[in-house]
Design an enzyme around this catalytic site. Structure first.
Site, PDB file in Angstrom:
ATOM      1  N   CYS A  24       0.858  -1.172   0.000  1.00 23.41           N
ATOM      2  CA  CYS A  24       0.000   0.000   0.000  1.00 23.41           C
ATOM      3  C   CYS A  24       0.899   1.228   0.000  1.00 23.41           C
ATOM      4  O   CYS A  24       2.113   1.112   0.204  1.00 23.41           O
ATOM      5  CB  CYS A  24      -0.936  -0.011   1.205  1.00 23.41           C
ATOM      6  SG  CYS A  24      -2.333   1.142   1.047  1.00 23.41           S
ATOM      7  N   CYS A  43      -4.122   5.945   0.190  1.00 20.75           N
ATOM      8  CA  CYS A  43      -3.595   4.692  -0.356  1.00 20.75           C
ATOM      9  C   CYS A  43      -3.290   4.774  -1.846  1.00 20.75           C
ATOM     10  O   CYS A  43      -2.904   3.774  -2.459  1.00 20.75           O
ATOM     11  CB  CYS A  43      -4.585   3.558  -0.097  1.00 20.75           C
ATOM     12  SG  CYS A  43      -4.966   3.333   1.652  1.00 20.75           S
ATOM     13  N   LYS A  78     -12.160  -5.003   2.193  1.00 23.52           N
ATOM     14  CA  LYS A  78     -11.624  -4.127   3.240  1.00 23.52           C
ATOM     15  C   LYS A  78     -12.586  -2.970   3.441  1.00 23.52           C
ATOM     16  O   LYS A  78     -12.824  -2.173   2.539  1.00 23.52           O
ATOM     17  CB  LYS A  78     -10.243  -3.622   2.845  1.00 23.52           C
ATOM     18  CG  LYS A  78      -9.585  -2.752   3.917  1.00 23.52           C
ATOM     19  CD  LYS A  78      -8.200  -2.322   3.473  1.00 23.52           C
ATOM     20  CE  LYS A  78      -7.538  -1.442   4.507  1.00 23.52           C
ATOM     21  NZ  LYS A  78      -6.196  -0.992   4.057  1.00 23.52           N
ATOM     22  N   ARG A 112     -11.303   7.603   3.677  1.00 26.33           N
ATOM     23  CA  ARG A 112     -11.040   6.582   2.664  1.00 26.33           C
ATOM     24  C   ARG A 112     -12.322   5.922   2.152  1.00 26.33           C
ATOM     25  O   ARG A 112     -12.292   4.834   1.597  1.00 26.33           O
ATOM     26  CB  ARG A 112     -10.081   5.526   3.235  1.00 26.33           C
ATOM     27  CG  ARG A 112      -8.711   6.118   3.531  1.00 26.33           C
ATOM     28  CD  ARG A 112      -7.764   5.105   4.134  1.00 26.33           C
ATOM     29  NE  ARG A 112      -6.454   5.731   4.334  1.00 26.33           N
ATOM     30  CZ  ARG A 112      -5.608   5.411   5.292  1.00 26.33           C
ATOM     31  NH1 ARG A 112      -5.923   4.475   6.163  1.00 26.33           N
ATOM     32  NH2 ARG A 112      -4.440   6.028   5.396  1.00 26.33           N
ATOM     33  N   GLU A 162     -16.606  -7.729  -4.922  1.00 25.01           N
ATOM     34  CA  GLU A 162     -15.183  -7.414  -4.793  1.00 25.01           C
ATOM     35  C   GLU A 162     -14.344  -8.697  -4.843  1.00 25.01           C
ATOM     36  O   GLU A 162     -13.327  -8.769  -5.539  1.00 25.01           O
ATOM     37  CB  GLU A 162     -14.923  -6.679  -3.475  1.00 25.01           C
ATOM     38  CG  GLU A 162     -15.400  -5.246  -3.437  1.00 25.01           C
ATOM     39  CD  GLU A 162     -14.408  -4.286  -4.076  1.00 25.01           C
ATOM     40  OE1 GLU A 162     -13.361  -4.732  -4.595  1.00 25.01           O
ATOM     41  OE2 GLU A 162     -14.688  -3.067  -4.055  1.00 25.01           O
ATOM     42  N   LYS A 202     -11.296  -7.796   6.076  1.00 20.43           N
ATOM     43  CA  LYS A 202     -10.752  -6.900   7.102  1.00 20.43           C
ATOM     44  C   LYS A 202     -11.762  -5.798   7.374  1.00 20.43           C
ATOM     45  O   LYS A 202     -12.234  -5.179   6.419  1.00 20.43           O
ATOM     46  CB  LYS A 202      -9.429  -6.310   6.613  1.00 20.43           C
ATOM     47  CG  LYS A 202      -8.760  -5.374   7.608  1.00 20.43           C
ATOM     48  CD  LYS A 202      -7.477  -4.791   7.043  1.00 20.43           C
ATOM     49  CE  LYS A 202      -6.831  -3.860   8.067  1.00 20.43           C
ATOM     50  NZ  LYS A 202      -5.592  -3.240   7.546  1.00 20.43           N
ATOM     51  N   SER A 253      -6.474  -3.701  14.727  1.00 21.31           N
ATOM     52  CA  SER A 253      -5.848  -3.052  15.876  1.00 21.31           C
ATOM     53  C   SER A 253      -6.823  -2.699  16.997  1.00 21.31           C
ATOM     54  O   SER A 253      -6.527  -2.919  18.173  1.00 21.31           O
ATOM     55  CB  SER A 253      -5.105  -1.803  15.420  1.00 21.31           C
ATOM     56  OG  SER A 253      -5.969  -0.900  14.750  1.00 21.31           O
TER      57      SER A 253
END
Length: 329
Positions: free
Chosen positions: A120, A130, A200, A222, A238, A253, A279
């Site tokens: 990325c 990105c 994602k 984003r 996707e 994700k 995270s």
């Protein structure tokens, strides 16, 4: 009536029976451990929002790799935090970029350890997006899809040349798998797999990672390229596109918040499936455990099993070292 002929508790009556009939198990072979490498010397700095996760400079990285090996973890995922950033993320694809240097070092220290390179630009661009940006006037800017592919291909090829075993593009530009597959093949890396961040989401669960990777967007968000959290059918589209373009592994994700999506992809497609226990999912567990509100080991292991139950063949998680220790007993 089935009862009392059918007594489901018969198969729960002892630990040995429960183990014998258990449908899903977790092993160290399922785990991928993310690592953050950075510039400088003698750097081992804990990330405040991710207890137990550190930034490592190259001269301190070997100690982490040796621990990963000792725990029996088979794979690491590399993220780089560069010294210099610019509009196109040049340091992402330089021969001596931080991820490339780290990959070469790891392959010297631990040749058998699988190195996955996150592909990325967000950590390497001065704007934190990105892809490359085009100003549109009136203070507005657009993240350019097709122009970004060129730089993503350069990054993937540079990572493969450095020795990365798997390329893991996370940028969510349309056509990124096809472009990277073509670039790798033309550079002689036709046998290097692509683990696509196929699904994602534009998630609120990335906050601690963006602190760790220094990749918070400097303007906007984003949402024009990452997926709307409300959508599932779009996720199937996707994934289907990435399969057609040459992906070898599909990823969902975040993991825990989108476990239903992982399950649907697993039922529909026959590629290996990965999920990223991200995270904030990690940080919330650590924070609650620190307060004494939960049994950390029990919660983490239940989470890992839930990923396997939903169809994950591999789990990217900051808990990987802890899980490996618990599995060793």
């Amino acid at each position: 009536m089935n009862f009392p002929i059918q007594r489901h508790r018969r198969l729960r009556s002892s630990a040995a029976i429960r183990r014998m009939v258990r449908e899903h198990t977790v092993s160290t072979d399922d785990l991928i451990y993310p690592i953050f490498v950075t510039f400088g010397t003698n750097v081992k700095e804990e990330i405040p929002s991710m207890p137990g996760v550190y930034h490592f400079s190259l001269d301190r990285l070997e100690e982490e790799i040796k621990e990963v090996q000792a725990l029996g973890l088979p794979s690491v995922l590399l993220f780089g935090v560069p010294e210099h950033k610019d509009g196109v993320g040049t340091s992402a694809f330089e021969e001596n970029g931080i991820v490339q240097q780290a990959t070469r070092k790891i392959k010297e220290w631990a040749p058998e350890l699988l190195v996955i390179a996150d592909t990325c630009l967000c950590q390497f661009t001065d704007h934190g997006h990105c892809g490359v940006v085009q100003e549109c006037g009136h203070g507005e800017a657009v993240i350019m899809n097709d122009a970004s592919l060129e730089y993503l291909v350069k990054t993937a090829v540079a990572q493969a040349k450095a020795g990365a075993d798997i390329i893991a593009p996370s940028n969510m530009m349309d056509g990124f798998v096809q472009a990277i597959r073509k670039g790798l093949d033309e550079a002689g890396f036709e046998h290097t797999p692509i683990m696509s961040y196929a699904v994602k989401y534009a998630s609120a669960f990335y906050g601690p990672f963006r602190d760790a990777a220094h990749s918070t967007p400097q303007f906007g968000d984003r949402k024009t390229y990452q997926m709307d959290p409300a959508n599932v059918r779009e996720a199937l589209r996707e994934a289907e596109s990435d399969i057609a373009e040459g992906a070898d592994i599909l990823m969902v994700k975040p993991g825990l918040a989108y476990i239903d999506v992982l399950s649907q992809l697993k039922q529909k497609y026959n590629l290996p499936m990965a999920t990223y226990n991200v995270s904030a999912e990690y940080a919330m567990v650590k924070a609650a455990a620190e307060k004494g509100w939960i049994d950390e080991q029990a919660v983490v292991m239940e989470t890992m099993v839930s990923f396997k139950r939903a169809g994950a063949d591999m789990i990217l998680t900051y808990h990987a070292k802890d899980v490996a220790r618990w599995l060793k007993g």
